[in-house]
Scaffold this motif. Structure first.
Motif, mmCIF file in Angstrom:
data_model
loop_
_atom_site.group_PDB
_atom_site.id
_atom_site.type_symbol
_atom_site.label_atom_id
_atom_site.label_comp_id
_atom_site.label_asym_id
_atom_site.label_seq_id
_atom_site.Cartn_x
_atom_site.Cartn_y
_atom_site.Cartn_z
ATOM 1 N N ASN A 133 -1.712 10.946 -6.515
ATOM 2 C CA ASN A 133 -1.754 9.087 -7.496
ATOM 3 C C ASN A 133 -1.735 9.925 -8.854
ATOM 4 O O ASN A 133 -2.894 8.616 -9.440
ATOM 5 C CB ASN A 133 -2.883 8.369 -7.003
ATOM 6 N N ALA A 170 1.770 9.077 4.430
ATOM 7 C CA ALA A 170 1.971 10.491 3.192
ATOM 8 C C ALA A 170 0.772 11.514 3.831
ATOM 9 O O ALA A 170 1.042 12.939 4.149
ATOM 10 C CB ALA A 170 1.095 9.858 2.199
ATOM 11 N N THR A 171 0.049 11.177 4.120
ATOM 12 C CA THR A 171 -1.528 11.774 4.981
ATOM 13 C C THR A 171 -0.819 12.589 6.206
ATOM 14 O O THR A 171 -0.951 13.473 6.662
ATOM 15 C CB THR A 171 -2.988 11.002 5.429
ATOM 16 N N ASP A 190 0.577 3.342 3.332
ATOM 17 C CA ASP A 190 1.597 3.813 2.465
ATOM 18 C C ASP A 190 0.980 5.197 2.651
ATOM 19 O O ASP A 190 1.446 6.563 2.721
ATOM 20 C CB ASP A 190 2.682 3.561 1.173
ATOM 21 N N GLU A 191 -0.406 5.091 2.339
ATOM 22 C CA GLU A 191 -1.358 6.801 2.546
ATOM 23 C C GLU A 191 -1.623 7.134 3.254
ATOM 24 O O GLU A 191 -1.467 8.085 3.890
ATOM 25 C CB GLU A 191 -2.863 6.017 1.736
ATOM 26 N N TYR A 228 2.483 12.667 -3.774
ATOM 27 C CA TYR A 228 2.141 10.897 -4.189
ATOM 28 C C TYR A 228 0.195 10.569 -4.064
ATOM 29 O O TYR A 228 0.585 9.892 -3.863
ATOM 30 C CB TYR A 228 2.709 10.698 -2.467
ATOM 31 N N LEU A 229 -0.147 11.509 -2.532
ATOM 32 C CA LEU A 229 -1.884 10.886 -2.405
ATOM 33 C C LEU A 229 -2.461 12.023 -3.375
ATOM 34 O O LEU A 229 -3.665 11.132 -3.576
ATOM 35 C CB LEU A 229 -2.251 12.417 -1.195
ATOM 36 N N GLY A 271 -2.448 4.307 -9.526
ATOM 37 C CA GLY A 271 -1.884 3.206 -8.805
ATOM 38 C C GLY A 271 -0.956 2.272 -9.358
ATOM 39 O O GLY A 271 -1.082 1.337 -9.078
ATOM 40 N N GLU A 300 3.413 2.283 -6.956
ATOM 41 C CA GLU A 300 3.082 2.243 -4.627
ATOM 42 C C GLU A 300 4.156 2.213 -4.648
ATOM 43 O O GLU A 300 4.401 1.135 -4.753
ATOM 44 C CB GLU A 300 1.885 1.894 -5.030
ATOM 45 N N ASP A 349 -2.096 -1.581 -2.668
ATOM 46 C CA ASP A 349 -3.116 -1.475 -1.965
ATOM 47 C C ASP A 349 -4.482 -2.977 -1.971
ATOM 48 O O ASP A 349 -5.159 -2.903 -1.063
ATOM 49 C CB ASP A 349 -4.376 -0.418 -2.406
ATOM 50 N N ASN A 358 -2.992 0.293 3.538
ATOM 51 C CA ASN A 358 -2.914 1.415 2.932
ATOM 52 C C ASN A 358 -2.308 2.290 3.661
ATOM 53 O O ASN A 358 -2.591 3.444 4.148
ATOM 54 C CB ASN A 358 -4.621 1.544 3.507
#
Length: 79
Positions: free
Chosen positions: A27, A51-52, A47-48, A24-25, A31, A34, A38, A45
């Motif tokens: 990408n 995921a992180t 969702d990022e 997912y990160l 983009g 998603e 974004d 952001n």
């Protein structure tokens, strides 16, 4: 001593989470695909960030700690 069944399952879940969050990160949809676009102000952001967090948690569960550890506080230090 062989690993327990729950240890193997936990490691497997961590590896799957690591792979899914990593994909997912990375990408791969550039983009286009998603969970949250974004360009949404304030929440684009999130969702990022999730995921992180999953990625770093799975790494830590597998014994790879890349974040600096907090040192002991004053009350935890022994003289």
């Amino acid at each position: 001593m062989p690993p327990t069944q729950s240890g193997l399952v936990g490691s497997l879940v961590s590896v799957v989470g690591l792979v899914l969050a990593g994909v997912y990160l990375a990408n791969p949809g550039w983009g286009v695909i998603e969970l949250l676009p974004d360009n949404l102000p304030g929440i684009g952001n999130i969702d990022e960030v999730v995921a992180t967090t999953i990625f770093l948690t799975c790494l830590a569960r597998l014994g790879i700690n890349i974040l600096p550890q907090r040192g002991p506080t004053t009350s935890e230090r022994k003289n």
